[in-house]
Design a protein around this motif. Structure first.
Motif, PDB file in Angstrom:
ATOM      1  N   HIS A 128      38.882  20.353  40.475  1.00 26.81           N
ATOM      2  CA  HIS A 128      38.884  21.795  40.239  1.00 26.81           C
ATOM      3  C   HIS A 128      39.608  22.107  38.940  1.00 26.81           C
ATOM      4  O   HIS A 128      40.507  22.920  38.878  1.00 26.81           O
ATOM      5  N   ILE A 130      38.801  23.694  36.314  1.00 24.06           N
ATOM      6  CA  ILE A 130      38.610  24.976  35.630  1.00 24.06           C
ATOM      7  C   ILE A 130      39.094  26.105  36.533  1.00 24.06           C
ATOM      8  O   ILE A 130      38.742  26.166  37.709  1.00 24.06           O
ATOM      9  N   SER A 131      39.930  26.966  35.990  1.00 20.32           N
ATOM     10  CA  SER A 131      40.409  28.085  36.801  1.00 20.32           C
ATOM     11  C   SER A 131      40.315  29.383  36.004  1.00 20.32           C
ATOM     12  O   SER A 131      40.103  29.381  34.803  1.00 20.32           O
ATOM     13  N   VAL A 132      40.464  30.477  36.723  1.00 20.51           N
ATOM     14  CA  VAL A 132      40.336  31.796  36.110  1.00 20.51           C
ATOM     15  C   VAL A 132      41.728  32.289  35.713  1.00 20.51           C
ATOM     16  O   VAL A 132      42.668  32.183  36.500  1.00 20.51           O
ATOM     17  N   ARG A 134      44.977  34.485  35.104  1.00 14.01           N
ATOM     18  CA  ARG A 134      45.584  35.407  36.050  1.00 14.01           C
ATOM     19  C   ARG A 134      45.149  36.862  35.820  1.00 14.01           C
ATOM     20  O   ARG A 134      44.864  37.602  36.754  1.00 14.01           O
ATOM     21  N   GLN A 137      41.733  37.561  37.397  1.00 11.59           N
ATOM     22  CA  GLN A 137      41.514  37.191  38.800  1.00 11.59           C
ATOM     23  C   GLN A 137      41.043  38.368  39.663  1.00 11.59           C
ATOM     24  O   GLN A 137      40.035  38.277  40.341  1.00 11.59           O
ATOM     25  N   LEU A 141      37.402  38.626  41.306  1.00 15.15           N
ATOM     26  CA  LEU A 141      37.334  38.418  42.746  1.00 15.15           C
ATOM     27  C   LEU A 141      36.591  39.570  43.421  1.00 15.15           C
ATOM     28  O   LEU A 141      35.771  39.372  44.320  1.00 15.15           O
ATOM     29  N   LEU A 144      32.841  39.364  42.318  1.00 14.65           N
ATOM     30  CA  LEU A 144      32.234  38.177  42.921  1.00 14.65           C
ATOM     31  C   LEU A 144      32.030  38.347  44.425  1.00 14.65           C
ATOM     32  O   LEU A 144      30.998  37.952  44.980  1.00 14.65           O
ATOM     33  N   LYS A 148      28.392  38.259  46.186  1.00 13.60           N
ATOM     34  CA  LYS A 148      28.025  37.299  47.217  1.00 13.60           C
ATOM     35  C   LYS A 148      27.563  37.993  48.497  1.00 13.60           C
ATOM     36  O   LYS A 148      26.601  37.562  49.138  1.00 13.60           O
TER      37      LYS A 148
ATOM     38  N   PHE B 117      27.730  30.236  40.076  1.00 13.57           N
ATOM     39  CA  PHE B 117      28.398  28.952  40.315  1.00 13.57           C
ATOM     40  C   PHE B 117      29.911  29.083  40.430  1.00 13.57           C
ATOM     41  O   PHE B 117      30.647  28.152  40.195  1.00 13.57           O
ATOM     42  N   LEU B 118      30.336  30.291  40.813  1.00 11.93           N
ATOM     43  CA  LEU B 118      31.747  30.469  41.154  1.00 11.93           C
ATOM     44  C   LEU B 118      31.873  30.581  42.675  1.00 11.93           C
ATOM     45  O   LEU B 118      31.091  31.265  43.318  1.00 11.93           O
ATOM     46  N   ASP B 119      32.855  29.880  43.218  1.00 11.27           N
ATOM     47  CA  ASP B 119      33.103  29.913  44.657  1.00 11.27           C
ATOM     48  C   ASP B 119      34.423  30.616  44.939  1.00 11.27           C
ATOM     49  O   ASP B 119      35.356  30.542  44.136  1.00 11.27           O
ATOM     50  N   ILE B 120      34.487  31.283  46.088  1.00  7.78           N
ATOM     51  CA  ILE B 120      35.754  31.865  46.514  1.00  7.78           C
ATOM     52  C   ILE B 120      36.327  30.980  47.615  1.00  7.78           C
ATOM     53  O   ILE B 120      35.650  30.690  48.599  1.00  7.78           O
ATOM     54  N   ASP B 126      47.523  30.215  46.250  1.00  3.53           N
ATOM     55  CA  ASP B 126      48.387  30.221  45.071  1.00  3.53           C
ATOM     56  C   ASP B 126      47.795  30.997  43.901  1.00  3.53           C
ATOM     57  O   ASP B 126      48.227  30.869  42.769  1.00  3.53           O
ATOM     58  N   GLY B 127      46.773  31.801  44.176  1.00  4.84           N
ATOM     59  CA  GLY B 127      46.237  32.645  43.109  1.00  4.84           C
ATOM     60  C   GLY B 127      45.049  32.037  42.377  1.00  4.84           C
ATOM     61  O   GLY B 127      44.486  32.652  41.499  1.00  4.84           O
ATOM     62  N   HIS B 128      44.681  30.810  42.734  1.00  2.00           N
ATOM     63  CA  HIS B 128      43.505  30.201  42.104  1.00  2.00           C
ATOM     64  C   HIS B 128      42.330  30.230  43.069  1.00  2.00           C
ATOM     65  O   HIS B 128      41.692  29.230  43.338  1.00  2.00           O
ATOM     66  N   LYS B 129      42.042  31.398  43.576  1.00  2.00           N
ATOM     67  CA  LYS B 129      41.043  31.552  44.628  1.00  2.00           C
ATOM     68  C   LYS B 129      39.618  31.259  44.179  1.00  2.00           C
ATOM     69  O   LYS B 129      38.745  31.027  44.996  1.00  2.00           O
ATOM     70  N   ILE B 130      39.360  31.356  42.874  1.00  2.00           N
ATOM     71  CA  ILE B 130      37.992  31.187  42.384  1.00  2.00           C
ATOM     72  C   ILE B 130      37.850  29.821  41.743  1.00  2.00           C
ATOM     73  O   ILE B 130      38.660  29.423  40.916  1.00  2.00           O
ATOM     74  N   SER B 131      36.824  29.093  42.152  1.00  2.00           N
ATOM     75  CA  SER B 131      36.617  27.770  41.557  1.00  2.00           C
ATOM     76  C   SER B 131      35.152  27.594  41.174  1.00  2.00           C
ATOM     77  O   SER B 131      34.290  28.354  41.594  1.00  2.00           O
ATOM     78  N   VAL B 132      34.897  26.562  40.389  1.00  2.00           N
ATOM     79  CA  VAL B 132      33.557  26.293  39.898  1.00  2.00           C
ATOM     80  C   VAL B 132      32.884  25.290  40.821  1.00  2.00           C
ATOM     81  O   VAL B 132      33.492  24.293  41.209  1.00  2.00           O
ATOM     82  N   ARG B 134      30.827  22.242  42.313  1.00  2.00           N
ATOM     83  CA  ARG B 134      30.860  20.858  41.839  1.00  2.00           C
ATOM     84  C   ARG B 134      29.696  20.552  40.885  1.00  2.00           C
ATOM     85  O   ARG B 134      29.875  19.892  39.859  1.00  2.00           O
TER      86      ARG B 134
END
Lengths: 338, 338
Positions: A128, A130-132, A134, A137, A141, A144, A148, B117-120, B126-132, B134
């Motif tokens: 993981h 790549i992150s967004v 702060r 966010q 969120l 997104l 979804k 292609f962003l997932d929640i 910890d604030g990194h709720k959104i990821s790319v 795989r």
């Protein structure tokens, strides 16, 4: 350049238009998907809005290099579509290729590119990386999550057009599919549609060569499509059309004329330079009275205005859609009361 | 519609054009930023390429609602810019507003929307709720890494135009700024520039009203801008222009004519339907011979072709840029040998 009086050969009725101009090649496929979408909404009892958005092109060549276009980024349509979804509508979003779309409109590659708010974490080893950032966010969120949800519930169906010919064929076909919904359908015609077109029969095959002097273009008038839409294709849909003007003095009279001519439910007049904070709703004073008989006083005119100085993030489409949902609901109730 | 012979009143020299048409309001600001950018490249000894990209508009009204446009999504320019950056060039990317841009072009909102292609991750606190997702990680990491490098090294400068008037004023100003680089500058003129325009003096102020019949447009010819570019604005830059045709029979003769007329270094001819896998390089057989004397045999013509069936992800711009870098280097060396 001029717009001049012409012989009737340049005036296409809708009937003549569709009899002489070829349909886009993907029309049948597009229509069958719309049919499935509409059937699902009927089963679930959802109201459906058709939102048209963006400009239309008028190609000058069959192998198109040059075309006439209408100014529209598609902001009005894309923004309104989001508010209609929020209000519980199913949305058919019929838009010009590459014009703005709901949700992704918040991340224009020019003004708010998403690559700018992605970070690479070199210490992260679980894939993981790549992150967004702060700062982005919360908004992402939010967008997104709705995006979804909308896809999961199947509440949004997207159609794409490029030319004014695509648009006209598609609008006719989709409106016929929507007629099954009766009063539960709303037409929100925000696309900036060309008033002129070049009939297939007059187009040159290849790129027009320059180097020989000036360019002369003579175009025919696009048929007034609201007429058959109101009278034939959908008799019960709630129809909202838009009138864009640049001369403030023309806004009210042109909006009234459009309403009188077609006899539909609402014309939203907007001035090119004030459209982000002010629009004019024009509707008939009484829907039971034939519009031909109406005098100026027979129109109900309502301004919707927002104060961007006070709330810069407010979008006028929120208020436009709220007002239309109210009126559409009244229109639906009206049919049920004897 | 026709392109017809006309009196000289419709023929604008570049000189007359700039004397009568107003510059865009942001020109001075744009130019001073380009100057800073170029100064930095001179200090760092980098070669600079100006890439122009996308179509230009010709507004029909001062308060523009309608305009003529040239077909171009900006793929050629945006893709080439990436390969020039990879080859170590500093790039001035002068593009039509909303046309494709380097890096973000991989994530078109229509064909490859990034929201898809962003997932929640609901468990992540910890604030990194959104990821790319795989499947997209590898490509995005690749694009993002290069994007960040380019921004950190300051190797990319972006300029935006909309109208053909913006384009002409901007091209003139930027080319003058690049002249300080001598042979270290390359011009890659991939924008699809209108051959016709409507002089400010002939434009109507407000939206042309329809309802009165057909539309007549008469446009003047845009001055052939390559002439002053080659002869006055930059005498040492390596100039590559493009010729787009739809009739295969015209591709070679039109490309030759363009080269003979302006006497620059390369014309890249491309056919609208084959441009993704085949282009034609036309250049003078000998740069020391005056081009006026050259017969057809005096051109060197090279086809660049790729096999998309064998390698679908291959981009022809990779080979175009590689060939140009080679020729540009030879051009730079040529100046240094006595």
């Amino acid at each position: 350049m001029s717009s001049s009086s012409e012989s009737s050969s340049n005036s296409f009725s809708a009937e003549k238009y569709f009899a002489t101009q070829p349909p886009p090649s993907t029309l049948e496929q597009d229509v069958s998907r719309v049919r499935e979408f509409v059937d699902r909404q009927v089963a679930e009892g959802r109201k459906v809005v058709l939102v048209t958005s963006g400009g239309t092109t008028v190609p000058l060549e069959l192998n198109v290099v040059r075309f006439l276009d209408n100014f529209s980024a598609g902001t009005r349509g894309a923004t309104s579509a989001e508010y209609f979804l929020k209000a519980g509508y199913a949305v058919i979003f019929m838009h010009r290729q590459f014009s703005l779309q709901p949700f992704s409109r918040h991340y224009s590659h020019s003004t708010h590119p998403f690559l700018d708010f992605l970070d690479i974490d070199p210490t992260d080893t679980d894939g993981h990386k790549i992150s967004v950032t702060r700062a982005e966010q919360a908004q992402l969120l939010n967008v997104l999550t709705t995006y979804k949800e909308v896809h999961q519930t199947g509440a949004l169906h997207t159609l794409t057009f490029v030319t004014v010919n695509d648009y006209l064929w598609m609008l006719r076909a989709v409106s016929k599919e929507l007629s099954i919904l009766g009063r539960n359908s709303l037409f929100y015609l925000a696309a900036a549609v060309s008033d002129f077109f070049l009939p297939r029969q007059k187009m040159s095959e290849h790129k027009i060569q320059s180097g020989k002097g000036s360019l002369h273009i003579e175009m025919d008038q696009v048929p007034k499509i609201l007429k058959p839409l109101v009278n034939e294709w959908t008799r019960e849909g709630f129809i909202v059309s838009f009138k864009l003007e640049t001369d403030p003095d023309l806004l009210t009279p042109k909006s009234r004329t459009a309403l009188s001519r077609y006899g539909h439910q609402v014309v939203i007049g907007n001035d090119l330079h004030r459209r982000k904070f002010e629009v004019l709703f024009v509707s008939p004073a009484s829907s039971s009275k034939p519009l031909d008989d109406q005098r100026p006083g027979d129109f109900v005119e309502t301004w919707i205005r927002i104060d961007l100085a006070k709330d810069p993030s407010k979008e006028i489409e929120e208020d436009i859609v709220a007002e239309l949902v109210k009126r559409h609901d009244a229109w639906i109730r009206e049919a049920k009361t004897p």
